[in-house]
Scaffold this motif. Structure first.
Motif, mmCIF file in Angstrom:
data_model
loop_
_atom_site.group_PDB
_atom_site.id
_atom_site.type_symbol
_atom_site.label_atom_id
_atom_site.label_comp_id
_atom_site.label_asym_id
_atom_site.label_seq_id
_atom_site.Cartn_x
_atom_site.Cartn_y
_atom_site.Cartn_z
ATOM 1 N N HIS A 1 90.322 49.237 88.111
ATOM 2 C CA HIS A 1 88.911 49.238 87.743
ATOM 3 C C HIS A 1 88.414 50.678 87.711
ATOM 4 C CE1 HIS A 1 87.874 45.027 87.513
ATOM 5 N NE2 HIS A 1 88.572 44.802 88.593
ATOM 6 N N THR A 2 89.081 51.483 86.925
ATOM 7 C CA THR A 2 88.763 52.911 86.834
ATOM 8 C C THR A 2 88.844 53.297 85.369
ATOM 9 O OG1 THR A 2 91.078 53.265 87.388
ATOM 10 C CG2 THR A 2 89.503 53.598 89.154
ATOM 11 N N SER A 3 87.974 52.674 84.574
ATOM 12 C CA SER A 3 88.047 52.881 83.135
ATOM 13 C C SER A 3 87.685 54.300 82.731
ATOM 14 C CB SER A 3 87.126 51.886 82.416
ATOM 15 O OG SER A 3 85.814 51.959 82.930
ATOM 16 N N ASP A 4 87.183 55.094 83.700
ATOM 17 C CA ASP A 4 86.862 56.489 83.407
ATOM 18 C C ASP A 4 88.032 57.421 83.719
ATOM 19 O OD1 ASP A 4 86.693 56.003 86.100
ATOM 20 O OD2 ASP A 4 84.964 57.316 86.441
ATOM 21 N N LEU A 5 89.172 56.846 84.125
ATOM 22 C CA LEU A 5 90.339 57.680 84.393
ATOM 23 C C LEU A 5 90.795 58.384 83.123
ATOM 24 C CD1 LEU A 5 92.791 55.632 86.650
ATOM 25 C CD2 LEU A 5 91.610 57.738 87.254
ATOM 26 N N PRO A 6 91.347 59.595 83.232
ATOM 27 C CA PRO A 6 91.967 60.235 82.071
ATOM 28 C C PRO A 6 93.089 59.364 81.518
ATOM 29 C CG PRO A 6 91.731 61.798 83.885
ATOM 30 C CD PRO A 6 91.388 60.446 84.441
ATOM 31 N N TYR A 7 93.350 59.519 80.249
ATOM 32 C CA TYR A 7 94.361 58.693 79.573
ATOM 33 C C TYR A 7 95.706 58.741 80.295
ATOM 34 C CZ TYR A 7 97.618 57.241 75.854
ATOM 35 O OH TYR A 7 98.604 56.623 75.130
ATOM 36 N N ALA B 1 95.440 56.554 83.365
ATOM 37 C CA ALA B 1 95.185 55.135 83.105
ATOM 38 C C ALA B 1 96.401 54.451 82.478
ATOM 39 C CB ALA B 1 93.968 54.980 82.186
ATOM 40 N N SER C 1 91.813 55.802 73.211
ATOM 41 C CA SER C 1 90.839 54.807 73.665
ATOM 42 C C SER C 1 91.226 53.419 73.160
ATOM 43 C CB SER C 1 89.432 55.172 73.167
ATOM 44 O OG SER C 1 89.003 56.389 73.717
ATOM 45 N N ARG D 1 94.296 46.671 78.124
ATOM 46 C CA ARG D 1 93.405 45.955 79.036
ATOM 47 C C ARG D 1 93.156 44.527 78.538
ATOM 48 N NH1 ARG D 1 91.249 49.337 82.752
ATOM 49 N NH2 ARG D 1 91.252 51.572 82.265
ATOM 50 N N ASP E 1 86.558 48.552 77.061
ATOM 51 C CA ASP E 1 85.257 49.093 76.667
ATOM 52 C C ASP E 1 84.715 48.284 75.488
ATOM 53 O OD1 ASP E 1 83.099 50.548 75.710
ATOM 54 O OD2 ASP E 1 84.131 52.482 75.813
#
Length: 257
Positions: free
Chosen positions: A5-11, A14, A212, A219, A238
């Motif tokens: 649950h860390t959708s803001d992680l760098p690619y 992630a 993205s 996901r 997203d």
């Protein structure tokens, strides 16, 4: 497994977490004998190959198949249209990805005149019934449309010509992608409108930003196909990148025109 649950992680952070979630998903599917079929469609240069590669990179070679059929043979042209695809459908415990699929009939065949209007109409009428039978037979079907803007497509097609490592991605049909953009748009719109069903819905992905789009697709697959103990560890995609198709998307700017 740590929470994703860390959708803001760098690619780069992630990606391996989501690939691990996909491995866990496949372990479950193999143990349960599930039949998984993922269909990738989209405009030329929409990023299907790269996304599929990231998905399958650490999955079982024996239990995973990527199917990308060439043009039909003379014999195949005489067969029932879906016949050439059925040998590649998943058996229990298999994860099959179609890199383009029977939807060629609603896209490139329509735009390039490779099939007749009557054949195209028959397809649009029959494919919801065919997919309903697949789902009824236990196939877990996911249909993805990767959408890309005209300007981004032009850049990617140019790269295929200029970069030696991308030359094998080129196709003679690439030359028609831009001149016949509007024809492909019309074909896409009718295909999505007529083949999106409750049993086999379309999911659309904005793919101008490759990384993205890849993360969103991964996901979505985990959240859609995995049991809760795996899916709940993964953040939803997203919604600005990936969304369930609806008719309004044809005119409200979510799909490129």
């Amino acid at each position: 497994m740590s929470k994703t649950h860390t959708s803001d992680l760098p690619y780069d952070e992630a990606l391996p977490k989501l690939q691990l979630a996909l491995v866990r998903l496949q372990q479950h599917a193999m143990a349960a004998g599930e039949k998984v079929l993922v269909i990738f469609e989209g405009r030329d240069a929409a990023g299907k190959d790269g996304t599929i590669h990231r998905i399958t990179e650490h999955m079982s070679v024996r239990a995973t198949r990527v199917v990308a059929l060439s043009k039909p043979s003379d014999i195949e042209r005489t067969q029932w249209y879906f016949q050439r695809y059925t040998p590649y459908l998943p058996s229990g415990g298999q994860f099959v990805i179609f890199n383009r699929s029977w939807y060629n009939r609603a896209g490139v065949e329509r735009v390039m005149g490779f099939s007749t209007p009557e054949e195209q109409e028959d397809f649009l009428r029959e494919v919801p019934l065919f997919e309903e039978m697949l789902v009824g037979a236990g196939v877990r079907l996911v249909k993805l449309w990767l959408d890309v803007s005209k300007s981004e497509q032009a850049e990617r097609l140019a790269e295929r010509k200029s970069e030696p490592l991308k030359v094998l991605k080129s196709s003679p049909l690439d030359e028609f992608a831009q001149p016949r953009w509007d024809d492909y748009t019309a074909a896409r719109d009718e295909m999505l409108r007529r083949t999106d069903t409750a049993v086999a819905p379309w999911t659309c992905v904005k793919a101008d930003h490759k990384k993205s789009a890849r993360l969103a697709v991964m996901r979505h697959l985990v959240r859609t196909l995995a049991p809760p103990e795996i899916a709940d560890d993964v953040a939803p995609p997203d919604p600005e990148v990936l969304f369930r198709f609806e008719i309004a998307a044809l005119t409200d700017g979510r799909l490129c025109r």
